[in-house]
Design a protein around this motif. Structure first.
Motif, mmCIF file in Angstrom:
data_model
loop_
_atom_site.group_PDB
_atom_site.id
_atom_site.type_symbol
_atom_site.label_atom_id
_atom_site.label_comp_id
_atom_site.label_asym_id
_atom_site.label_seq_id
_atom_site.Cartn_x
_atom_site.Cartn_y
_atom_site.Cartn_z
ATOM 1 N N ALA A 11 0.792 -1.189 -0.008
ATOM 2 C CA ALA A 11 -0.006 -0.101 0.020
ATOM 3 C C ALA A 11 0.642 1.336 -0.104
ATOM 4 O O ALA A 11 0.602 2.089 -0.758
ATOM 5 C CB ALA A 11 -0.916 0.039 1.138
ATOM 6 N N LYS A 14 2.441 2.570 -3.333
ATOM 7 C CA LYS A 14 1.509 3.137 -4.397
ATOM 8 C C LYS A 14 1.375 4.698 -3.694
ATOM 9 O O LYS A 14 0.867 5.503 -4.473
ATOM 10 C CB LYS A 14 0.221 2.514 -4.280
ATOM 11 N N GLN A 210 -4.417 12.150 -9.249
ATOM 12 C CA GLN A 210 -5.830 12.342 -8.814
ATOM 13 C C GLN A 210 -6.547 12.120 -10.016
ATOM 14 O O GLN A 210 -6.390 12.727 -10.987
ATOM 15 C CB GLN A 210 -5.648 13.819 -8.332
ATOM 16 N N TYR A 211 -7.728 11.341 -9.593
ATOM 17 C CA TYR A 211 -8.708 10.720 -10.957
ATOM 18 C C TYR A 211 -9.590 12.000 -11.041
ATOM 19 O O TYR A 211 -9.837 12.851 -10.106
ATOM 20 C CB TYR A 211 -9.346 9.700 -10.576
ATOM 21 N N GLY A 243 -19.344 2.291 -4.464
ATOM 22 C CA GLY A 243 -18.457 3.347 -4.143
ATOM 23 C C GLY A 243 -19.148 4.067 -2.559
ATOM 24 O O GLY A 243 -20.024 4.366 -2.569
ATOM 25 N N THR A 384 -8.016 10.879 5.524
ATOM 26 C CA THR A 384 -8.350 10.403 4.022
ATOM 27 C C THR A 384 -9.350 9.062 4.396
ATOM 28 O O THR A 384 -8.191 8.315 4.863
ATOM 29 C CB THR A 384 -7.168 10.156 3.225
ATOM 30 N N PRO A 386 -10.605 5.753 3.084
ATOM 31 C CA PRO A 386 -10.590 4.980 1.819
ATOM 32 C C PRO A 386 -11.898 4.669 1.289
ATOM 33 O O PRO A 386 -12.953 4.715 1.597
ATOM 34 C CB PRO A 386 -9.919 3.770 2.383
ATOM 35 N N GLY A 387 -11.885 4.750 -0.408
ATOM 36 C CA GLY A 387 -13.041 4.057 -0.868
ATOM 37 C C GLY A 387 -14.065 4.893 -1.428
ATOM 38 O O GLY A 387 -15.131 4.721 -1.563
ATOM 39 N N ARG A 389 -16.180 7.697 -3.430
ATOM 40 C CA ARG A 389 -16.384 7.867 -4.909
ATOM 41 C C ARG A 389 -17.320 8.930 -4.997
ATOM 42 O O ARG A 389 -17.236 9.459 -5.919
ATOM 43 C CB ARG A 389 -16.948 6.641 -5.773
ATOM 44 N N ARG A 430 -9.932 9.789 -5.202
ATOM 45 C CA ARG A 430 -8.496 9.062 -4.531
ATOM 46 C C ARG A 430 -8.526 7.746 -5.121
ATOM 47 O O ARG A 430 -7.443 7.474 -5.751
ATOM 48 C CB ARG A 430 -8.826 8.976 -3.308
ATOM 49 N N THR A 431 -9.511 6.794 -5.324
ATOM 50 C CA THR A 431 -9.398 5.594 -5.836
ATOM 51 C C THR A 431 -9.759 5.357 -7.314
ATOM 52 O O THR A 431 -9.545 4.305 -7.687
ATOM 53 C CB THR A 431 -10.133 4.653 -4.991
ATOM 54 N N GLY A 432 -10.547 6.458 -7.708
ATOM 55 C CA GLY A 432 -10.824 6.305 -9.284
ATOM 56 C C GLY A 432 -11.644 7.477 -9.613
ATOM 57 O O GLY A 432 -11.782 8.289 -8.733
#
Ligand code: ADP
Ligand code: MG
Length: 771
Positions: A11, A14, A210-211, A243, A384, A386-387, A389, A430-432
């Motif tokens: 982790a 990344k 950053q997505y 999400g 932050t 996680p996850g 969306r 963050r994740t997508g």
């Protein structure tokens, strides 16, 4: 030797900041100050302390044996980040520890210490050299909190001291390193500020991946953003692919309310058999929401904060965007899914929430559920999750404010800045690729949002700031290297006032015990002084009511003040001119106005009661009478009062009463709705209290001064009677709106405010000093 699990190792790799480990460590070795900028979630807070740890910092046998300190503006972040870093390094909390005001896990074994900036500022008063530490990481510097700003200023001096001392004897004292971390690139206040750092520190920017995040504005700005958030989250959950959802609201009450609504609508375990039951609950919830929406919501507040203001609402519109369609979600029809009745894992996140409850947001939600976190701006950059969306942003935040005129400090809910809104939206990417739903219109965003939030120091009354600094042990504030300095003159003026108030020693400028007590009260130092000395002769309830009223500001409707100001003769001549037109309506309106003025003046006299020597005591009577009459809007209307101001005074009166009872052992006060007016003896004392608070605002009649203090002229009223200000050369006059205007003017007075009219300067809020 560091022993991370494989999972953690992967982790970490990344995280963008890990790609810059070499650069960062080299910069820290070669410079005393280094600035690191990187998007939220790039790994600054969790990784930079680990880089230092792995490179041997804080090791007793190394060249830098002192602890690694990381400061945070918020307690949530200090605690959760210490836990996270301990977990990543596989070390117990006795080694990677935290310290916040009410909780500490440090030990002799501590190597990395997370703490709030307030805690480090307090430590500074014990150990100015910060000898315990080899490196101080100041995190979230972009937030420009007062404590962070002051900390950066202090630390810039500690650096120099430590450098000098270590040059003399390196074995005894090691130099200190400072790392300033920011989520934005807006750091010039630190880097291009030569009083702060003579040599500009290097800036390392970490390029975070950053997505893209699609921004969706509401067409209209709803009045009730909690109800709007409920609708939006329901739609997202019902119709959008998996999400997590992160919702930004302004405070604890709002968050808990929305939690309750969502949990009722979407129980986290789907009881298949109880579908009917759920339908019933949902209807009830919606009903409740409708009902609540009809009542103007009180500004929610976190327990440690004081809230005075009301929500500022720009666009009054109860209809939200296209209620039944999903078009506002910004997805194509074929992308929509139907997850109706799927469980939602709803979690609150705000600073006064117990730590264990806060940390739940970092755990993965139960299998088959969707994570939904409802947070204050804690989640903006400090932590932050996680996850995430989908972000739902109410666009507002509770912010500490002050009124330059009255000097009152408050927490008010208002629009955030464009920069903050950008940070909030960024949480979805963050994740997508993600989506951010702004519960306000793009017009509101364009016109009502500032570009950046103002540094807290510019939003604070300066004597309050100075008192705070003194209470932290910083005595020489004029030479203090502020990142955004207040004007020098303003600073020394503030110091002078604190001296008059007895909050600091006038020679050494050190805080006194009285000043220390004053620093605990959320009002300006002059009002705090009045509260601190007001607990005598059963007068504290009066003093509290006075301070509440003065802090909120004049509750009387100003128009009548202005008319009082007009000269009668002028008014008549105007009348004659208009009469020529013989406009009956104007005539009636004029007559009505005159009648109103008469009524207004009568009500002023009535409120002044028996004692006509103070506008402030008149205010006290008004506050008492309002409460006695049941705090109604009718009372305000009849008495020419602004009902919003009166409500605010009432709230503040309650808050101050509770606070005084909590802070001082010998204080026994409550808000008595049937408070009797003060007695003669009490009035005398109250006037002394007022004088003590406005000790720098004294004026003496000019004719008396010119007469060597003897007698002076006799006047029937205050018209044209000049006063000399005690501490300046200026001249001023009693305003016709004052209760003292129509009587023999006092020889000496204290005033609440000075304002410049077209021809002369006038006092407002006058209290005669007994001579
Ligand atoms: P920054 O300080 O640059 O905003 P952080 O160091 O706080 O970044 O976070 C880096 C990463 O670590 C984030 O992607 C976040 O998801 C993860 N992280 C941080 N704290 C936790 C936690 N308690 N549990 C799980 N992941 C976490
Ligand atoms: Mg961080």
């Amino acid at each position: 030797p560091v022993n991370r699990t494989k999972e953690v190792q992967e982790a970490r790799m990344k995280l963008p900041v890990c790609g810059e480990e070499q650069v960062i460590m080299e910069a820290i070795r070669n410079n005393t100050v280094v600035v690191i900028c990187g998007e939220t979630g790039s790994g600054k807070t969790t990784q930079v302390p680990q880089f230092l740890y792995e490179a041997g910092w804080s090791h007793p046998d190394s060249d830098n044996p002192g602890l690694i300190a990381i400061t945070q503006p918020r307690r949530v972040a200090a605690v959760s980040m210490a836990k996270r870093v301990g977990y990543e390094l596989n070390l117990p909390e006795s080694v990677v520890s935290h310290q916040i005001r009410y909780d500490v896990t440090t030990s002799e074994k501590t190597r990395i210490k997370f703490m709030t900036d307030g805690v480090l500022l307090r430590e500074l008063s014990q150990d100015l050299l910060l000898t315990k530490y080899s490196v101080i990481i100041i995190d979230e510097a972009h937030e420009r909190n007062l404590n962070t700003d002051i900390l950066i200023g202090v630390v810039s001096r500690v650096l120099k001291l430590r450098a000098e001392l270590s040059r003399e004897d390196r074995a005894k004292i090691k130099p200190l390193r400072v790392v300033i971390m920011s989520a934005t690139l807006r750091v010039s206040d630190f880097t291009e500020n030569s009083t702060l750092f003579t040599k500009p520190p290097p800036v390392i920017s970490v390029n975070a991946r950053q997505y893209p995040v699609s921004i969706h504005f509401n067409k209209r700005t709803p009045e009730d953003h909690v109800a709007e958030a409920f609708k939006k989250v329901s739609k997202i959950h019902d119709r959008l692919p998996e999400g997590g959802i992160l919702i930004f609201l302004t405070g604890q009450n709002e968050i808990q309310h929305l939690c309750k609504l969502l949990r009722e609508k979407y129980p986290s375990l789907p009881p298949k058999a109880a579908l009917e039951e759920r339908k019933r609950i949902r209807q009830a919830a919606e009903l409740e929401l409708k009902r609540d929406a009809a009542i103007p919501g009180e500004a929610a507040m976190e327990s440690e904060e004081i809230a005075l203001g009301e929500n500022q609402v720009e666009d009054f519109d109860l209809e939200s965007d296209s209620d039944d369609s999903d078009s506002d979600l910004g997805f194509d029809e074929e992308e929509l899914v139907s997850t109706k009745d799927a469980p939602l894992h709803v979690l609150p996140l705000y600073s006064s929430l117990p730590t264990e409850a806060q940390l739940r947001v970092f755990q993965p939600p139960p299998e088959g559920t969707r994570l939904c976190v409802i947070a204050t701006n804690v989640a903006e950059t400090s932590v932050t999750i996680p996850g995430i969306r989908y972000v739902v942003d109410c666009g507002k935040a509770k912010e500490r404010r002050y009124d330059i005129k009255t000097g009152v400090q408050s927490f008010e809910v208002d629009w955030t800045s464009k920069a903050s809104a950008g940070q909030r939206a960024g949480r979805a990417g963050r994740t997508g690729p993600g989506h951010c739903y702004r519960l306000y219109s793009s017009a509101v965003f364009d016109h009502d949002f500032e570009q950046f939030s103002t540094p807290e120091i510019s939003r604070m009354p300066i004597e309050g700031v100075v008192l705070n600094m003194k209470s932290m042990g910083i005595d020489n504030v004029v030479n203090f290297p502020f990142p955004t300095p207040p004007e020098r003159q303003t600073l020394s003026k503030a110091e002078k006032l604190l001296g008059y108030l007895g909050a600091i020693d006038t020679d050494v400028k050190h805080i006194t015990p009285v000043g220390q007590a004053m620093a605990n009260l959320p009002v300006t130092p002059r009002f705090a002084k009045m509260l601190v000395i007001g607990n005598q002769q059963d007068c504290l309830p009066f003093v509290i009511a006075i301070v509440a009223a003065l802090s909120v500001g004049d509750p009387f409707i100003q128009e009548y003040h202005l008319e009082e100001n007009e000269d009668d003769s002028d008014d008549d001549s105007l009348d004659h001119k208009e009469l020529k037109g013989l406009n009956r309506e104007t005539e009636i309106a004029k007559a009505r106005r005159r009648l109103m003025r008469k009524k207004y003046f009568e009500s002023q006299i009535k409120h002044a009661g028996l004692d006509r020597s103070s506008d402030i005591l008149k205010l006290l009577n008004v506050v008492g009478a309002y409460e006695y009459a049941g705090a109604t809007a009718e009372f305000c209307e009849e008495n020419f009062l602004r009902s919003k101001a009166m409500e605010e005074i009432r709230k503040l009166r309650w808050q101050l009463t509770n606070l005084m009872a909590a802070l001082f052992e010998n204080v026994d006060v409550w808000v008595d709705p049937k408070m009797l007016p003060p007695t003669k003896r009490q009035i005398k004392f109250l006037k002394q209290v007022i004088t003590a608070g406005f000790i720098d605002s004294v004026a003496i009649r000019k004719d008396v001064i010119e007469n060597g203090g003897q007698g002076g002229t006799r006047f029937k009223n205050a018209r044209g009677v000049a006063y000399k200000l005690m501490w300046s050369e200026e001249e001023a006059f009693i305003h016709p709106g004052s209760i003292l205007y129509s009587q023999e003017p006092p020889i000496a007075l204290v005033y609440n405010e000075l304002f410049k009219g077209a021809t002369k300067t006038c006092f407002k809020g006058v209290t005669a000093i007994d001579t």
